[in-house]
Write a protein that holds these residues in place. Structure first.
Motif, PDB file in Angstrom:
ATOM      1  N   ARG A 293      21.178  60.793  29.633  1.00 50.74           N
ATOM      2  CA  ARG A 293      22.474  60.816  28.993  1.00 50.74           C
ATOM      3  C   ARG A 293      23.515  61.332  29.976  1.00 50.74           C
ATOM      4  O   ARG A 293      23.314  62.347  30.623  1.00 50.74           O
ATOM      5  CB  ARG A 293      22.423  61.729  27.789  1.00 50.74           C
ATOM      6  CG  ARG A 293      23.513  61.488  26.820  1.00 50.74           C
ATOM      7  CD  ARG A 293      23.071  61.994  25.517  1.00 50.74           C
ATOM      8  NE  ARG A 293      22.972  60.840  24.670  1.00 50.74           N
ATOM      9  CZ  ARG A 293      23.159  60.875  23.387  1.00 50.74           C
ATOM     10  NH1 ARG A 293      23.398  62.002  22.794  1.00 50.74           N
ATOM     11  NH2 ARG A 293      23.090  59.779  22.671  1.00 50.74           N
ATOM     12  N   LEU A 294      24.619  60.600  30.080  1.00 50.38           N
ATOM     13  CA  LEU A 294      25.686  61.012  30.969  1.00 50.38           C
ATOM     14  C   LEU A 294      26.588  61.999  30.251  1.00 50.38           C
ATOM     15  O   LEU A 294      26.972  61.792  29.106  1.00 50.38           O
ATOM     16  CB  LEU A 294      26.502  59.803  31.427  1.00 50.38           C
ATOM     17  CG  LEU A 294      25.730  58.765  32.237  1.00 50.38           C
ATOM     18  CD1 LEU A 294      26.636  57.584  32.549  1.00 50.38           C
ATOM     19  CD2 LEU A 294      25.214  59.371  33.527  1.00 50.38           C
ATOM     20  N   VAL A 295      26.936  63.067  30.976  1.00 47.01           N
ATOM     21  CA  VAL A 295      27.789  64.106  30.420  1.00 47.01           C
ATOM     22  C   VAL A 295      29.126  64.047  31.136  1.00 47.01           C
ATOM     23  O   VAL A 295      29.184  64.066  32.369  1.00 47.01           O
ATOM     24  CB  VAL A 295      27.143  65.497  30.589  1.00 47.01           C
ATOM     25  CG1 VAL A 295      28.051  66.568  30.033  1.00 47.01           C
ATOM     26  CG2 VAL A 295      25.782  65.537  29.936  1.00 47.01           C
ATOM     27  N   ARG A 296      30.193  63.959  30.365  1.00 45.12           N
ATOM     28  CA  ARG A 296      31.530  63.904  30.942  1.00 45.12           C
ATOM     29  C   ARG A 296      31.950  65.310  31.351  1.00 45.12           C
ATOM     30  O   ARG A 296      31.915  66.241  30.555  1.00 45.12           O
ATOM     31  CB  ARG A 296      32.515  63.340  29.935  1.00 45.12           C
ATOM     32  CG  ARG A 296      33.869  63.038  30.514  1.00 45.12           C
ATOM     33  CD  ARG A 296      34.737  62.357  29.499  1.00 45.12           C
ATOM     34  NE  ARG A 296      34.230  61.042  29.186  1.00 45.12           N
ATOM     35  CZ  ARG A 296      34.765  59.916  29.631  1.00 45.12           C
ATOM     36  NH1 ARG A 296      35.823  59.958  30.381  1.00 45.12           N
ATOM     37  NH2 ARG A 296      34.250  58.758  29.306  1.00 45.12           N
ATOM     38  N   LYS A 297      32.351  65.458  32.611  1.00 44.43           N
ATOM     39  CA  LYS A 297      32.771  66.756  33.119  1.00 44.43           C
ATOM     40  C   LYS A 297      34.213  67.033  32.717  1.00 44.43           C
ATOM     41  O   LYS A 297      35.008  66.122  32.518  1.00 44.43           O
ATOM     42  CB  LYS A 297      32.671  66.793  34.647  1.00 44.43           C
ATOM     43  CG  LYS A 297      31.263  66.703  35.154  1.00 44.43           C
ATOM     44  CD  LYS A 297      31.247  66.804  36.658  1.00 44.43           C
ATOM     45  CE  LYS A 297      29.849  66.708  37.193  1.00 44.43           C
ATOM     46  NZ  LYS A 297      29.826  66.795  38.652  1.00 44.43           N
ATOM     47  N   GLU A 298      34.534  68.311  32.625  1.00 40.51           N
ATOM     48  CA  GLU A 298      35.899  68.695  32.323  1.00 40.51           C
ATOM     49  C   GLU A 298      36.775  68.431  33.541  1.00 40.51           C
ATOM     50  O   GLU A 298      36.347  68.618  34.676  1.00 40.51           O
ATOM     51  CB  GLU A 298      35.974  70.176  31.968  1.00 40.51           C
ATOM     52  CG  GLU A 298      35.402  70.511  30.619  1.00 40.51           C
ATOM     53  CD  GLU A 298      35.614  71.968  30.277  1.00 40.51           C
ATOM     54  OE1 GLU A 298      36.646  72.546  30.691  1.00 40.51           O
ATOM     55  OE2 GLU A 298      34.753  72.519  29.610  1.00 40.51           O
ATOM     56  N   ILE A 299      38.005  68.022  33.292  1.00 36.95           N
ATOM     57  CA  ILE A 299      38.944  67.776  34.370  1.00 36.95           C
ATOM     58  C   ILE A 299      39.701  69.064  34.640  1.00 36.95           C
ATOM     59  O   ILE A 299      40.316  69.641  33.734  1.00 36.95           O
ATOM     60  CB  ILE A 299      39.925  66.645  34.010  1.00 36.95           C
ATOM     61  CG1 ILE A 299      39.144  65.360  33.783  1.00 36.95           C
ATOM     62  CG2 ILE A 299      40.968  66.467  35.091  1.00 36.95           C
ATOM     63  CD1 ILE A 299      39.993  64.223  33.269  1.00 36.95           C
ATOM     64  N   GLU A 300      39.608  69.532  35.867  1.00 36.37           N
ATOM     65  CA  GLU A 300      40.321  70.746  36.237  1.00 36.37           C
ATOM     66  C   GLU A 300      41.728  70.378  36.678  1.00 36.37           C
ATOM     67  O   GLU A 300      41.917  69.457  37.467  1.00 36.37           O
ATOM     68  CB  GLU A 300      39.598  71.456  37.374  1.00 36.37           C
ATOM     69  CG  GLU A 300      38.228  71.965  36.981  1.00 36.37           C
ATOM     70  CD  GLU A 300      37.537  72.670  38.124  1.00 36.37           C
ATOM     71  OE1 GLU A 300      38.224  73.040  39.103  1.00 36.37           O
ATOM     72  OE2 GLU A 300      36.327  72.841  38.039  1.00 36.37           O
TER      73      GLU A 300
END
Length: 111
Positions: A46-53
């Motif tokens: 499962r791909l996890v979307r990273k938070e955008i800094e």
């Protein structure tokens, strides 16, 4: 792209013909790799979307100097700005602006 394990040349693809399965073959040596029709997927990940800094925080823009720049959203004539080198050193820096109009507060960039 696949490469021959014995001589290193790029393998060529041959379609199935008269009951023979499709295959990769080397044009320089006798290497042949038959391709099976069934492919098994061993596990799904499962791909996890990273938070955008953000490039800069809200505190960076509140302490930033202001200049006369017209906001493209509301037309206000003053904005706070910060300059960052976002590309390589031989390219010009990017200017980030934040509108000082209390009703707008939109951000944009130039460069």
């Amino acid at each position: 792209m696949e490469f021959c394990p014995s001589c290193g040349n790029m393998l060529q693809y041959e379609l199935p013909y008269m009951g023979r399965p499709s295959r990769f073959f080397c044009s320089a040596c006798p290497y042949v790799c038959h391709i099976e029709n069934r492919v098994e997927i061993k596990r799904k990940q499962r791909l996890v979307r990273k938070e955008i800094e953000p490039i800069f925080s809200e505190d960076d823009m509140t302490n930033a100097p202001s200049t006369e720049a017209t906001c493209p959203f509301c037309g206000h004539g003053k904005a706070a700005f910060k300059e960052f080198q976002t590309r390589s050193a031989d390219e010009p820096a990017t200017l980030f602006y934040k509108c000082l109009n209390n009703d707008c507060k939109k951000q944009w960039r130039e460069g």
